[in-house]
Write a protein that holds these residues in place. Structure first.
Motif, short mmCIF file in Angstrom:
data_model
loop_
_atom_site.label_atom_id
_atom_site.label_comp_id
_atom_site.label_asym_id
_atom_site.label_seq_id
_atom_site.Cartn_x
_atom_site.Cartn_y
_atom_site.Cartn_z
N ASP A 123 0.82 -1.21 0.00
CA ASP A 123 0.00 0.00 0.00
C ASP A 123 0.86 1.26 0.00
OD1 ASP A 123 -2.40 -1.41 0.07
OD2 ASP A 123 -2.64 -1.25 2.24
N TYR A 182 -19.91 -0.49 4.74
CA TYR A 182 -19.33 -0.22 3.43
C TYR A 182 -20.20 0.68 2.55
CZ TYR A 182 -15.41 -3.16 4.43
OH TYR A 182 -14.26 -3.67 5.00
N VAL A 187 -17.25 6.26 5.74
CA VAL A 187 -16.23 5.26 5.42
C VAL A 187 -15.64 5.53 4.04
CG1 VAL A 187 -15.92 2.82 4.82
CG2 VAL A 187 -17.02 3.45 6.97
N ARG A 188 -16.49 5.80 3.09
CA ARG A 188 -16.01 6.02 1.72
C ARG A 188 -15.23 7.33 1.62
NH1 ARG A 188 -17.82 2.78 -2.33
NH2 ARG A 188 -19.04 1.01 -1.55
N GLN A 227 -13.17 8.44 3.66
CA GLN A 227 -11.85 8.25 4.24
C GLN A 227 -10.95 7.33 3.41
OE1 GLN A 227 -11.09 10.16 7.09
NE2 GLN A 227 -13.03 10.93 6.26
N LEU A 247 -11.52 4.26 2.63
CA LEU A 247 -11.49 2.92 3.21
C LEU A 247 -12.12 1.86 2.30
CD1 LEU A 247 -12.34 3.92 6.89
CD2 LEU A 247 -10.12 3.23 5.95
N VAL A 248 -12.55 2.29 1.12
CA VAL A 248 -13.00 1.36 0.08
C VAL A 248 -12.26 1.75 -1.20
CG1 VAL A 248 -14.96 0.42 -1.19
CG2 VAL A 248 -15.28 1.24 1.15
N PRO A 305 -11.58 -3.55 0.92
CA PRO A 305 -11.24 -2.67 2.04
C PRO A 305 -9.91 -1.97 1.74
CG PRO A 305 -11.86 -4.86 2.82
CD PRO A 305 -11.71 -4.95 1.33
N GLY A 306 -9.85 -0.68 2.04
CA GLY A 306 -8.66 0.10 1.72
C GLY A 306 -7.71 0.22 2.90
N SER A 307 -6.60 0.91 2.66
CA SER A 307 -5.60 1.14 3.70
C SER A 307 -6.14 2.10 4.75
CB SER A 307 -4.32 1.72 3.09
OG SER A 307 -3.45 2.17 4.11
N PRO A 308 -5.82 1.88 6.03
CA PRO A 308 -6.24 2.82 7.07
C PRO A 308 -5.40 4.08 7.13
CG PRO A 308 -5.05 1.01 8.06
CD PRO A 308 -5.20 0.68 6.62
N ARG A 319 -3.70 7.57 5.49
CA ARG A 319 -3.85 8.59 4.46
C ARG A 319 -2.67 9.55 4.56
NH1 ARG A 319 -9.52 11.40 5.19
NH2 ARG A 319 -9.18 12.11 3.04
#
Length: 398
Positions: free
Chosen positions: A38, A333, A338-339, A341, A343-344, A358-361, A363
Motif C-alpha cells: 500500500d 461499506y 467510510v467512503r 476516508q 477505506l474502500v 477494504p482500503g488502507s487505514p 492517508r
C-alpha cells in the motif's frame, strides 16, 4: 488459465523502490506485506505451485467458476504472484536470485522450516547483507513453546483475549475478526519500516520477529496493568468497559445505542437528558458509577426505552456526547463517512473485473501515493517477475 496482466510499476509512495519478497501465506504475513505494498513497495508473492492455502478458504467464493476466495482477496492487493517449488533445486536457485535483489523478506513458516529449506538467517544474510527479514510465528521463535503451530483463534485463547471477551467467564468469546493474525501483520510491517530506516544509517539488514502471541499480549494495555500492577485479574464485561461507566451498549425503544461517557463533564450532560441526578452519591464520580454499574445501566435503559435510536443519536450528538449505532458490515461499506476516508478502493481484477476492497487505514497529504492493483491470480506474474529479475541482475551486477 493464462492471464496477461499489466501491473503498474510501484514507483510512488513512501516505500517506492523497496522490493519485498513475500514467502508468507494465510493471513498474518500477507497482511503485513500488503501494508508495505500500500505504501509503494514492490511485493513479489511467492506461492507453492498449489497456491497459498487461503485461496481455498471460503465461503464465499466468487467468479465464473466460483473458485476465487474473498478471504484471499482481503490480504493480497498490490502484489505480484509467482509460483516456486522451494523443495526443488531450481526453486531454491530462483529464491536465491530474488533474495539478492530484495530489500525485505517476509516469512511465517513454523520455526525451523526455512532453515531446513536451506535459507537460514545466516545464509540469507550471506546472499544479501542488507536484507531485512520479517519472521512471524505462532508463539515466538524460541522459548519452551516456540515451535508450536499457531492459528488465530488458538492465539486469542492462549494470549488471554478470549478471557476478556464475551458475556461472562463461563462463556469466553473469540473476537470476530482474526485479530491476532492482523495485529501480527501490522506489528511486523511497523518493525520492517523501522529496520529500513535503521539500514540507512548502518548499511545492514536485520531480523524482525513477532508472533501471534506477542501481537495480542502487546495490546493488553490497561488489562495487562490491571494484573501486573493492580493484582486484579480482568474479567469479561460483555458490551461494557472494564474501567469506565457508563461506557457501552444500551437498549432503547427499537434496538441498541452505544455511549462512551468517559469523564464527569460528559456524564453531567448524559444524566441531564436522561433525567438522572448526576450528583447522587452513587453516580457522582466514575469510581462511584462503576461500583454501581448494573444499577446505573438499568436506570439509563429505563429512560432510553422512551425513544428510538435515531432520536437518541440526535440528542447525544447535539450535546457532544460520543454515541453511535451498531452497524452491520454491509451498512459500514455503504456509509458515506467510510467512503470519504478512502477505506474502500476499486481495483480491476483479471477475472472479476472492477471490484471493491477494504482500503488502507493510512492517508497521506499531497500527491504521490500509488494506485492499487488487484490481488493476483496464481502465478499470473511469473514472466513479468523473471524479466524484471534479469534486468535487475544486469543493472546491479549480482
Amino acid at each position: 488459465m493464462e492471464l496477461t496482466v499489466d501491473q503498474p510499476l510501484r514507483d510512488q509512495g513512501p516505500l517506492s523502490g523497496v522490493v519485498v519478497l513475500d514467502l508468507s501465506r494465510a493471513l498474518a504475513g500477507p497482511h503485513g506485506a500488503q501494508m508495505l505494498g500500500d505504501l509503494g513497495a514492490r511485493v513479489i508473492k511467492v506461492e507453492q505451485p498449489s497456491g497459498d492455502e487461503s485461496r481455498g478458504w471460503g465461503p464465499p467464493f466468487v467468479g465464473p467458476e466460483h473458485d476465487i476466495s474473498t478471504y484471499f482477496l482481503a490480504a493480497n492487493r498490490n502484489k505480484q504472484s509467482i509460483t516456486v517449488d522451494m523443495k526443488s533445486a531450481e526453486g531454491r536457485e530462483l529464491i536465491e536470485r530474488l533474495v539478492r535483489q530484495s530489500d525485505v523478506l517476509i516469512e511465517n513458516f513454523r520455526t525451523g522450516v526455512l532453515d531446513r529449506l536451506g535459507f537460514s538467517v545466516e545464509r540469507l544474510h550471506e546472499l544479501n547483507p542488507r536484507l531485512i527479514i520479517l519472521s512471524i510465528t505462532g508463539f515466538g521463535h524460541d522459548g519452551p513453546e516456540g515451535g508450536r503451530p499457531g492459528y488465530d483463534q488458538i492465539a486469542q485463547g492462549e494470549a488471554g483475549l478470549m478471557s476478556l471477551t464475551g458475556p461472562s467467564t463461563a462463556e469466553p468469546y473469540r473476537v470476530g475478526a482474526s485479530i491476532a493474525d492482523l495485529l501480527a501483520g501490522i506489528h511486523g510491517a511497523y518493525g520492517v519500516v523501522a529496520a529500513l530506516y535503521e539500514r540507512e544509517r548502518t548499511g545492514r539488514g536485520r531480523v524482525v520477529r513477532t508472533s501471534l502471541l506477542a501481537s495480542v499480549v502487546g495490546v493488553h494495555s490497561y488489562h495487562g496493568t490491571a494484573w501486573t500492577v493492580g493484582g486484579s485479574v480482568p474479567r469479561p464485561g460483555g458490551n461494557h468497559h472494564a474501567s469506565i461507566a457508563p461506557y457501552g451498549a444500551f437498549h432503547c425503544a427499537d434496538g441498541m445505542i452505544q455511549l462512551a461517557v468517559a469523564n464527569d463533564g460528559l456524564w453531567r450532560k448524559t444524566a441531564k437528558v436522561l433525567y438522572i441526578d448526576p450528583d447522587t452519591p452513587k453516580y457522582a464520580t466514575n469510581r462511584d458509577r462503576f461500583a454501581h454499574r448494573e444499577e446505573l445501566i438499568a436506570d439509563m435503559e429505563h429512560a432510553l426505552a422512551a425513544h428510538t435510536r435515531e432520536h437518541w443519536l440526535a440528542e447525544f450528538g447535539a450535546l457532544g456526547v460520543p454515541a453511535g449505532a451498531i452497524r452491520s458490515i454491509d451498512e459500514v461499506y455503504s456509509w458515506d463517512q467510510v467512503r470519504s476516508q478512502g477505506l474502500v478502493v476499486t481495483v480491476d481484477h483479471p477475472v472479476l473485473g472492477p471490484i471493491e476492497l477494504p482500503g488502507s487505514p493510512l492517508r497521506f497529504d499531497g500527491d504521490g501515493m500509488p494506485g492499487h492493483t488487484a490481488p493476483p491470480a496464481l502465478g499470473q506474474d511469473q514472466d513479468a517477475v523473471l524479466t524484471w529479475l534479469d534486468e535487475r541482475e544486469r543493472e546491479h551486477g549480482r
